[in-house]
Design a protein around this motif. Structure first.
Motif, PDB file in Angstrom:
ATOM      1  N   VAL A  43       0.861  -1.174   0.000  1.00 21.41           N
ATOM      2  CA  VAL A  43       0.000   0.000   0.000  1.00 21.41           C
ATOM      3  C   VAL A  43       0.902   1.230   0.000  1.00 21.41           C
ATOM      4  N   ILE A  44       0.688   2.104  -0.963  1.00 16.81           N
ATOM      5  CA  ILE A  44       1.452   3.348  -1.049  1.00 16.81           C
ATOM      6  C   ILE A  44       0.513   4.492  -0.689  1.00 16.81           C
ATOM      7  N   VAL A  45       0.920   5.276   0.310  1.00 12.34           N
ATOM      8  CA  VAL A  45       0.104   6.382   0.806  1.00 12.34           C
ATOM      9  C   VAL A  45       0.960   7.642   0.917  1.00 12.34           C
ATOM     10  N   LYS A  46       0.372   8.690   1.452  1.00 13.52           N
ATOM     11  CA  LYS A  46       1.065   9.971   1.668  1.00 13.52           C
ATOM     12  C   LYS A  46       1.645  10.516   0.368  1.00 13.52           C
ATOM     13  N   ASN A  47       0.825  10.480  -0.692  1.00 14.10           N
ATOM     14  CA  ASN A  47       1.234  10.997  -2.002  1.00 14.10           C
ATOM     15  C   ASN A  47       2.507  10.335  -2.518  1.00 14.10           C
ATOM     16  N   GLY A  48       2.612   9.033  -2.301  1.00 11.84           N
ATOM     17  CA  GLY A  48       3.754   8.283  -2.808  1.00 11.84           C
ATOM     18  C   GLY A  48       4.992   8.333  -1.949  1.00 11.84           C
ATOM     19  N   LYS A  49       4.866   8.817  -0.720  1.00  9.34           N
ATOM     20  CA  LYS A  49       6.030   8.943   0.156  1.00  9.34           C
ATOM     21  C   LYS A  49       6.099   7.868   1.235  1.00  9.34           C
ATOM     22  N   ARG A  50       5.105   7.008   1.336  1.00  7.51           N
ATOM     23  CA  ARG A  50       5.117   5.972   2.363  1.00  7.51           C
ATOM     24  C   ARG A  50       4.601   4.675   1.769  1.00  7.51           C
ATOM     25  N   ILE A  51       5.265   3.575   2.143  1.00  7.87           N
ATOM     26  CA  ILE A  51       4.818   2.252   1.721  1.00  7.87           C
ATOM     27  C   ILE A  51       4.621   1.396   2.959  1.00  7.87           C
ATOM     28  N   CYS A  52       3.561   0.631   2.973  1.00  6.03           N
ATOM     29  CA  CYS A  52       3.305  -0.301   4.061  1.00  6.03           C
ATOM     30  C   CYS A  52       2.591  -1.510   3.470  1.00  6.03           C
ATOM     31  N   GLY A  53       2.259  -2.458   4.304  1.00  7.91           N
ATOM     32  CA  GLY A  53       1.694  -3.707   3.811  1.00  7.91           C
ATOM     33  C   GLY A  53       2.801  -4.709   3.575  1.00  7.91           C
ATOM     34  N   THR A  54       2.669  -5.506   2.521  1.00  9.59           N
ATOM     35  CA  THR A  54       3.671  -6.518   2.182  1.00  9.59           C
ATOM     36  C   THR A  54       3.967  -6.441   0.697  1.00  9.59           C
ATOM     37  N   GLY A  55       5.219  -6.191   0.376  1.00  5.91           N
ATOM     38  CA  GLY A  55       5.621  -6.115  -1.018  1.00  5.91           C
ATOM     39  C   GLY A  55       6.492  -4.907  -1.263  1.00  5.91           C
ATOM     40  N   GLY A  56       6.876  -4.721  -2.517  1.00  2.09           N
ATOM     41  CA  GLY A  56       7.772  -3.647  -2.871  1.00  2.09           C
ATOM     42  C   GLY A  56       7.107  -2.616  -3.748  1.00  2.09           C
ATOM     43  N   GLY A  57       7.794  -1.495  -3.892  1.00  4.26           N
ATOM     44  CA  GLY A  57       7.342  -0.436  -4.770  1.00  4.26           C
ATOM     45  C   GLY A  57       8.527   0.230  -5.434  1.00  4.26           C
ATOM     46  N   LEU A  58       8.378   0.544  -6.699  1.00  2.78           N
ATOM     47  CA  LEU A  58       9.399   1.259  -7.450  1.00  2.78           C
ATOM     48  C   LEU A  58       9.033   2.734  -7.523  1.00  2.78           C
ATOM     49  N   ALA A  59      10.040   3.567  -7.703  1.00  4.85           N
ATOM     50  CA  ALA A  59       9.792   4.988  -7.909  1.00  4.85           C
ATOM     51  C   ALA A  59       9.175   5.205  -9.283  1.00  4.85           C
ATOM     52  N   ASN A  60       8.598   6.376  -9.478  1.00  6.11           N
ATOM     53  CA  ASN A  60       7.915   6.677 -10.734  1.00  6.11           C
ATOM     54  C   ASN A  60       8.854   7.137 -11.844  1.00  6.11           C
ATOM     55  N   ALA A  61      10.160   7.190 -11.576  1.00  5.76           N
ATOM     56  CA  ALA A  61      11.137   7.572 -12.594  1.00  5.76           C
ATOM     57  C   ALA A  61      12.422   6.785 -12.373  1.00  5.76           C
ATOM     58  N   PRO A  62      13.084   6.397 -13.456  1.00  5.92           N
ATOM     59  CA  PRO A  62      14.336   5.667 -13.315  1.00  5.92           C
ATOM     60  C   PRO A  62      15.466   6.592 -12.894  1.00  5.92           C
TER      61      PRO A  62
END
Length: 166
Positions: A43-62
Motif C-alpha cells: 500500500v502506497i500512501v502519503k502521495n507516494g512517500k510511504r509504503i506499508c503492507g507486504t511487497g515492494g514499490g518502485l519509484a515513478n522515474a528511473p
C-alpha cells in the motif's frame, strides 16, 4: 513495517528549496513511489512517500543521471529492504533481492541479489534509522544514519529505479 521516503529529491537533482534556485529544471517530475509499480499486497500512501503492507514499490522515474541518492526513514522495524531494481523486479516477493532484477539491503543486514548474499553486514536496524542509497551506474552503496556501510555492489546492468520493500 512502513518506510517513509525521505529524500528522493537529491536523487533527481532538486530539493524542497528548489523554487528559490534559478538553475533548477522545473520540468522535472515529482519523484515518489509509483502506485502502478508495486506488489499486490503493498500500500502506497502519503502521495507516494510511504509504503506499508507486504511487497515492494518502485519509484515513478528511473535513475537516469550520473549520480543518485535517496533515503528512507524506518517508521517501525520488521521485514524491509531498500535498493534498486529493474522495472521487471518481482515486487510481490518478500524479502526482495531473490530475483535477478533487484539489489537490496534487507532487514537482516544482508545485501542480496539473485538468491545470493552479496554482502553480510552486522547492522542491527532500529526504528527511526535512516537508510540511504547512492548509485552512479557503476557502484551501489548503502548508508545507515549517514555512514557508508562499506559494502559496494558492482555489475548492475539495466535501467534501475529506486526500490523500497516492506
Amino acid at each position: 513495517m512502513s518506510a517513509y521516503t525521505q529524500c528522493f529529491y537529491r536523487c533527481f537533482g532538486w530539493s524542497a528549496s528548489s523554487a528559490n534556485n534559478p538553475i533548477t529544471n522545473h520540468d522535472q517530475p515529482k519523484i515518489c513511489l509509483d502506485t502502478t509499480k508495486m506488489g499486490t499486497d503493498a500500500v502506497i500512501v502519503k502521495n507516494g512517500k510511504r509504503i506499508c503492507g507486504t511487497g515492494g514499490g518502485l519509484a515513478n522515474a528511473p535513475i537516469a543521471q550520473d549520480k543518485a541518492y535517496f533515503q528512507v526513514k524506518l517508521q517501525s522495524t520488521g521485514i524491509f529492504g531498500i535498493g534498486v531494481g529493474l522495472e521487471t523486479a518481482e515486487l510481490d516477493r518478500v524479502p526482495l533481492g531473490e530475483d535477478a532484477n533487484s539489489w537490496v539491503l534487507r532487514h537482516d543486514g544482508f545485501i542480496r541479489h539473485n538468491k545470493k548474499t552479496v554482502y553480510e553486514t552486522n547492522i542491527k536496524f532500529s526504528e527511526g534509522d535512516f537508510i540511504g542509497v547512492s548509485y552512479d551506474h557503476i557502484e551501489l552503496n548503502f548508508y545507515v544514519n549517514g555512514k557508508n556501510i562499506g559494502s559496494p555492489v558492482l555489475g548492475i546492468r539495466g535501467i534501475c529505479f529506486p526500490l523500497v520493500i516492506c
